[in-house]
Write a protein that holds these residues in place. Structure first.
Motif, PDB file in Angstrom:
ATOM      1  N   LYS A 197     -11.826  27.748  -5.964  1.00 22.48           N
ATOM      2  CA  LYS A 197     -10.938  28.910  -6.156  1.00 22.48           C
ATOM      3  C   LYS A 197      -9.495  28.539  -5.843  1.00 22.48           C
ATOM      4  O   LYS A 197      -8.566  28.960  -6.532  1.00 22.48           O
ATOM      5  CB  LYS A 197     -11.401  30.076  -5.280  1.00 22.48           C
ATOM      6  CG  LYS A 197     -12.655  30.767  -5.776  1.00 22.48           C
ATOM      7  CD  LYS A 197     -13.011  31.972  -4.915  1.00 22.48           C
ATOM      8  CE  LYS A 197     -14.261  32.665  -5.442  1.00 22.48           C
ATOM      9  NZ  LYS A 197     -14.634  33.842  -4.589  1.00 22.48           N
ATOM     10  N   VAL A 198      -9.323  27.730  -4.785  1.00 21.89           N
ATOM     11  CA  VAL A 198      -7.975  27.255  -4.458  1.00 21.89           C
ATOM     12  C   VAL A 198      -7.418  26.422  -5.607  1.00 21.89           C
ATOM     13  O   VAL A 198      -6.240  26.531  -5.964  1.00 21.89           O
ATOM     14  CB  VAL A 198      -7.991  26.437  -3.154  1.00 21.89           C
ATOM     15  CG1 VAL A 198      -6.640  25.764  -2.921  1.00 21.89           C
ATOM     16  CG2 VAL A 198      -8.335  27.328  -1.966  1.00 21.89           C
ATOM     17  N   SER A 199      -8.269  25.598  -6.207  1.00 23.74           N
ATOM     18  CA  SER A 199      -7.803  24.724  -7.286  1.00 23.74           C
ATOM     19  C   SER A 199      -7.327  25.513  -8.501  1.00 23.74           C
ATOM     20  O   SER A 199      -6.508  25.025  -9.294  1.00 23.74           O
ATOM     21  CB  SER A 199      -8.905  23.751  -7.695  1.00 23.74           C
ATOM     22  OG  SER A 199      -9.956  24.418  -8.385  1.00 23.74           O
ATOM     23  N   GLU A 200      -7.847  26.727  -8.662  1.00 23.96           N
ATOM     24  CA  GLU A 200      -7.400  27.569  -9.776  1.00 23.96           C
ATOM     25  C   GLU A 200      -5.971  28.043  -9.582  1.00 23.96           C
ATOM     26  O   GLU A 200      -5.275  28.367 -10.539  1.00 23.96           O
ATOM     27  CB  GLU A 200      -8.339  28.765  -9.928  1.00 23.96           C
ATOM     28  CG  GLU A 200      -9.762  28.381 -10.346  1.00 23.96           C
ATOM     29  CD  GLU A 200     -10.714  29.566 -10.293  1.00 23.96           C
ATOM     30  OE1 GLU A 200     -10.244  30.689  -9.982  1.00 23.96           O
ATOM     31  OE2 GLU A 200     -11.920  29.391 -10.564  1.00 23.96           O
ATOM     32  N   LYS A 201      -5.532  28.072  -8.317  1.00 26.47           N
ATOM     33  CA  LYS A 201      -4.170  28.533  -8.014  1.00 26.47           C
ATOM     34  C   LYS A 201      -3.174  27.392  -7.892  1.00 26.47           C
ATOM     35  O   LYS A 201      -1.970  27.590  -8.052  1.00 26.47           O
ATOM     36  CB  LYS A 201      -4.165  29.332  -6.701  1.00 26.47           C
ATOM     37  CG  LYS A 201      -4.989  30.591  -6.714  1.00 26.47           C
ATOM     38  CD  LYS A 201      -4.715  31.445  -5.493  1.00 26.47           C
ATOM     39  CE  LYS A 201      -5.144  30.786  -4.211  1.00 26.47           C
ATOM     40  NZ  LYS A 201      -4.877  31.633  -3.023  1.00 26.47           N
ATOM     41  N   VAL A 202      -3.665  26.184  -7.585  1.00 24.84           N
ATOM     42  CA  VAL A 202      -2.779  25.064  -7.291  1.00 24.84           C
ATOM     43  C   VAL A 202      -3.033  23.943  -8.296  1.00 24.84           C
ATOM     44  O   VAL A 202      -4.113  23.350  -8.329  1.00 24.84           O
ATOM     45  CB  VAL A 202      -3.011  24.544  -5.848  1.00 24.84           C
ATOM     46  CG1 VAL A 202      -2.050  23.411  -5.540  1.00 24.84           C
ATOM     47  CG2 VAL A 202      -2.848  25.680  -4.837  1.00 24.84           C
ATOM     48  N   ASP A 203      -2.032  23.644  -9.098  1.00 26.21           N
ATOM     49  CA  ASP A 203      -2.196  22.642 -10.155  1.00 26.21           C
ATOM     50  C   ASP A 203      -2.474  21.246  -9.609  1.00 26.21           C
ATOM     51  O   ASP A 203      -3.145  20.439 -10.260  1.00 26.21           O
ATOM     52  CB  ASP A 203      -0.938  22.586 -11.035  1.00 26.21           C
ATOM     53  CG  ASP A 203      -0.756  23.860 -11.842  1.00 26.21           C
ATOM     54  OD1 ASP A 203      -1.780  24.542 -12.084  1.00 26.21           O
ATOM     55  OD2 ASP A 203       0.381  24.167 -12.224  1.00 26.21           O
ATOM     56  N   MET A 205      -4.417  20.077  -7.557  1.00 29.31           N
ATOM     57  CA  MET A 205      -5.758  19.811  -7.014  1.00 29.31           C
ATOM     58  C   MET A 205      -6.754  19.395  -8.097  1.00 29.31           C
ATOM     59  O   MET A 205      -7.917  19.749  -8.063  1.00 29.31           O
ATOM     60  CB  MET A 205      -6.288  21.038  -6.281  1.00 29.31           C
ATOM     61  CG  MET A 205      -5.647  21.235  -4.917  1.00 29.31           C
ATOM     62  SD  MET A 205      -6.343  22.643  -4.042  1.00 29.31           S
ATOM     63  CE  MET A 205      -8.072  22.233  -3.942  1.00 29.31           C
ATOM     64  N   SER A 206      -6.329  18.603  -9.037  1.00 34.23           N
ATOM     65  CA  SER A 206      -7.200  18.209 -10.152  1.00 34.23           C
ATOM     66  C   SER A 206      -8.037  16.987  -9.804  1.00 34.23           C
ATOM     67  O   SER A 206      -7.967  15.956 -10.462  1.00 34.23           O
ATOM     68  CB  SER A 206      -6.352  17.912 -11.385  1.00 34.23           C
ATOM     69  OG  SER A 206      -5.392  16.913 -11.063  1.00 34.23           O
ATOM     70  N   VAL A 207      -8.829  17.097  -8.761  1.00 37.02           N
ATOM     71  CA  VAL A 207      -9.670  15.963  -8.344  1.00 37.02           C
ATOM     72  C   VAL A 207     -11.104  16.412  -8.087  1.00 37.02           C
ATOM     73  O   VAL A 207     -11.830  15.795  -7.328  1.00 37.02           O
ATOM     74  CB  VAL A 207      -9.103  15.301  -7.062  1.00 37.02           C
ATOM     75  CG1 VAL A 207      -7.797  14.614  -7.331  1.00 37.02           C
ATOM     76  CG2 VAL A 207      -8.974  16.327  -5.926  1.00 37.02           C
ATOM     77  N   LEU A 208     -11.541  17.476  -8.738  1.00 37.59           N
ATOM     78  CA  LEU A 208     -12.787  18.115  -8.358  1.00 37.59           C
ATOM     79  C   LEU A 208     -13.840  18.144  -9.473  1.00 37.59           C
ATOM     80  O   LEU A 208     -14.782  18.924  -9.401  1.00 37.59           O
ATOM     81  CB  LEU A 208     -12.502  19.543  -7.877  1.00 37.59           C
ATOM     82  CG  LEU A 208     -11.581  19.638  -6.650  1.00 37.59           C
ATOM     83  CD1 LEU A 208     -11.183  21.074  -6.394  1.00 37.59           C
ATOM     84  CD2 LEU A 208     -12.253  19.042  -5.426  1.00 37.59           C
ATOM     85  N   ASP A 209     -13.687  17.312 -10.483  1.00 35.63           N
ATOM     86  CA  ASP A 209     -14.669  17.254 -11.570  1.00 35.63           C
ATOM     87  C   ASP A 209     -15.624  16.089 -11.357  1.00 35.63           C
ATOM     88  O   ASP A 209     -15.198  14.944 -11.175  1.00 35.63           O
ATOM     89  CB  ASP A 209     -13.964  17.105 -12.923  1.00 35.63           C
ATOM     90  CG  ASP A 209     -13.243  18.372 -13.333  1.00 35.63           C
ATOM     91  OD1 ASP A 209     -13.747  19.458 -12.997  1.00 35.63           O
ATOM     92  OD2 ASP A 209     -12.177  18.270 -13.967  1.00 35.63           O
ATOM     93  N   ALA A 231      -8.848  14.539   2.200  1.00 35.23           N
ATOM     94  CA  ALA A 231      -8.147  13.714   1.217  1.00 35.23           C
ATOM     95  C   ALA A 231      -7.457  14.550   0.149  1.00 35.23           C
ATOM     96  O   ALA A 231      -6.489  14.082  -0.473  1.00 35.23           O
ATOM     97  CB  ALA A 231      -9.132  12.742   0.560  1.00 35.23           C
ATOM     98  N   ILE A 232      -7.909  15.769  -0.069  1.00 29.61           N
ATOM     99  CA  ILE A 232      -7.290  16.622  -1.086  1.00 29.61           C
ATOM    100  C   ILE A 232      -5.806  16.812  -0.799  1.00 29.61           C
ATOM    101  O   ILE A 232      -4.983  16.873  -1.711  1.00 29.61           O
ATOM    102  CB  ILE A 232      -8.023  17.981  -1.173  1.00 29.61           C
ATOM    103  CG1 ILE A 232      -9.446  17.788  -1.709  1.00 29.61           C
ATOM    104  CG2 ILE A 232      -7.262  18.946  -2.075  1.00 29.61           C
ATOM    105  CD1 ILE A 232     -10.289  19.051  -1.650  1.00 29.61           C
ATOM    106  N   PHE A 233      -5.420  16.888   0.499  1.00 30.72           N
ATOM    107  CA  PHE A 233      -3.995  17.020   0.814  1.00 30.72           C
ATOM    108  C   PHE A 233      -3.435  15.774   1.518  1.00 30.72           C
ATOM    109  O   PHE A 233      -2.339  15.812   2.074  1.00 30.72           O
ATOM    110  CB  PHE A 233      -3.718  18.283   1.644  1.00 30.72           C
ATOM    111  CG  PHE A 233      -4.356  18.328   3.007  1.00 30.72           C
ATOM    112  CD1 PHE A 233      -3.667  17.909   4.140  1.00 30.72           C
ATOM    113  CD2 PHE A 233      -5.649  18.822   3.168  1.00 30.72           C
ATOM    114  CE1 PHE A 233      -4.254  17.962   5.394  1.00 30.72           C
ATOM    115  CE2 PHE A 233      -6.238  18.883   4.433  1.00 30.72           C
ATOM    116  CZ  PHE A 233      -5.542  18.457   5.542  1.00 30.72           C
TER     117      PHE A 233
END
Length: 452
Positions: A197-203, A205-209, A231-233
């Motif tokens: 859900k956070v990734s939908e708001k923050v461009d 964060m494209s490391v979740l596929d 590691a995401i941030f």
């Protein structure tokens, strides 16, 4: 309790633990006039040196954030309770058991900062810190807390000069983040759903596929380990994007500590290798569980400092198991540093170079793929921590070491090798890039820097 503070610096004083099998045996030891190791523990040679007449104290080491007699500024403080003191009257010679004349009138007292995790701690009073400890323990003196607070090893967190000590304010956020994240160990569906859900708001964060087949995106990641959350941030982003992501994730898991204003001394993962585990088609069923296990054991190891050998053993086993996970390499030490920066050593490229070249310490690599085993890692940390205590040492804490490594440039004597320093770095970088499973962690400016 004697008030005589004359101390023979050639004599040893012994500090020993009393907890095993989840029980404190202090009262029993005092009643029976003994001290002993866990019955199933292997004999320890150093116990054989505790001759009759030696002073001995039962201690319990732990950490605390609240109720301290000084301003700790939100940092965790190492505490050591002195629960009993006495004199050895007989050594049974088995490396496990002593007969002791305990002082039954002694009361529990708390000592701060200069503590030991070890079950057996031999203290030879050859420095002011050790002399103060012996005087405090056996002669009833008060600890000079201000002197300890402002000593190089502790002043970044607890010293009087607040302006000087602002470099590592980020450590409070990272420690609280790890504490709150631990609560999601068995709530991972909730955690990963929140992260998506956070990734939908923050461009950024494209490391979740995830990939279920090699080279083919199969869908959103369904599980995650704690180090990958960090590691995401903690990857190659702008500081502004790091703060945005850190704030969103902190809100998700309930962190109250403000997001850091700066990230001095924090190594970053490469954007292309931010996960600590492999894609689905490479991943074993227990890989992510094993990473949560070492995460939990590391927090216990750092925060529960008492010399219970089980704490050491559990952490060491979890570390070695995690090192077998596809996607784990030197980055495991980086993850440990993120969650407890004052307790764990980072072994990214620059830190290893600094340790080798500047500190002249060899890093043993008897673990998988020529990396540190748990024994290598713990021994290295212990050696460096001991040197932190020296006034003239270049660095006095793990965050200070990490920051110094980032700034480090070798002098002319360190460059005078068969290969130039730049050639060595170029070779090391090429090795990292060529290694198919490499998840080496790098600060900005190392891999891909045009000056190389």
């Amino acid at each position: 309790m004697s008030q005589n503070s004359e101390i023979d610096s050639s004599k040893s004083y012994w500090f020993v633990g009393s907890t095993y099998d989840g029980k404190d045996h202090t009262e029993r030891f005092i009643e029976e006039g003994i001290w002993e190791l866990h019955p199933k523990a292997k004999p320890i040679d150093s116990i054989k040196f505790m001759k009759a007449g030696k002073k001995i104290a039962i201690k319990s080491a732990y950490t605390r954030k609240n109720g301290l007699p000084f301003d700790n500024r939100g940092h965790t403080v190492s505490v050591m309770a002195i629960k009993a003191i006495g004199t050895v009257v007989e050594n049974l010679g088995d490396g496990k058991t002593l007969k002791v004349n305990w002082d039954k009138e002694a009361t529990l007292r708390e000592w701060y900062f200069f503590t030991s995790r070890n079950t057996i701690w031999e203290v030879t009073p050859d420095s002011w810190r050790k002399i103060d400890l012996v005087n405090f323990t056996f002669h009833g003196k008060e600890q000079d807390i201000d002197r300890f607070r402002n000593y190089p090893f502790w002043r970044e967190r607890f010293g009087d000069n607040i302006e000087e000590n602002s470099s590592f304010g980020w450590t409070r956020f990272y420690e609280e983040f790890s504490n709150k994240l631990l609560a999601f160990r068995y709530r991972r569906e909730e955690l990963i759903a929140g992260i998506h859900k956070v990734s939908e708001k923050v461009d950024a964060m494209s490391v979740l596929d995830d990939q279920y087949e090699e080279g083919i995106v199969g869908g959103p990641l369904k599980d995650i380990c704690p180090f990958t959350v960090f590691a995401i941030f903690n990857r190659g982003l702008t500081d502004e994007n790091r703060k945005i992501i850190a704030k969103e994730l902190a809100d998700l898991i309930g962190v109250l500590e403000p997001v850091p204003k700066s990230f001095d001394g924090i190594p970053l993962v490469n954007n292309q290798s931010a996960w600590f585990f492999g894609y689905s088609y490479k991943r074993q069923s227990d890989d992510i569980d094993n990473l949560w296990e070492v995460f939990a054991r590391a927090i216990s190891f750092a925060d529960l400092e008492d010399g219970d050998e089980e704490v050491f053993a559990h952490f060491a086993d979890a570390y070695d198991t995690a090192m077998e996970v596809y996607g784990v390499a030197w980055n495991l030490t980086m993850g440990l540093y993120w969650i407890r920066p004052w307790n764990f050593l980072t072994l990214d490229s620059q830190s290893k170079n600094y340790i080798n070249k500047k500190l002249n310490i060899e890093i043993n690599t008897t673990g998988p793929n020529k990396r540190c085993s748990s024994d290598d890692y713990l021994e290295l940390m212990g050696s460096i921590e001991a040197r932190f205590q020296e006034d003239g040492y270049p660095v006095h804490s793990f965050p200070e070491l990490s920051l110094a490594a980032y700034k480090y440039q070798p002098d002319s004597s360190e460059k005078s090798t068969k290969k130039g320093w730049r050639e060595i770095v170029q070779f090391q970088v090429k090795q990292l890039c060529d290694e198919k499973q490499s998840y080496e962690l790098n600060r900005p400016g190392i891999v891909g820097d045009s000056t190389f």
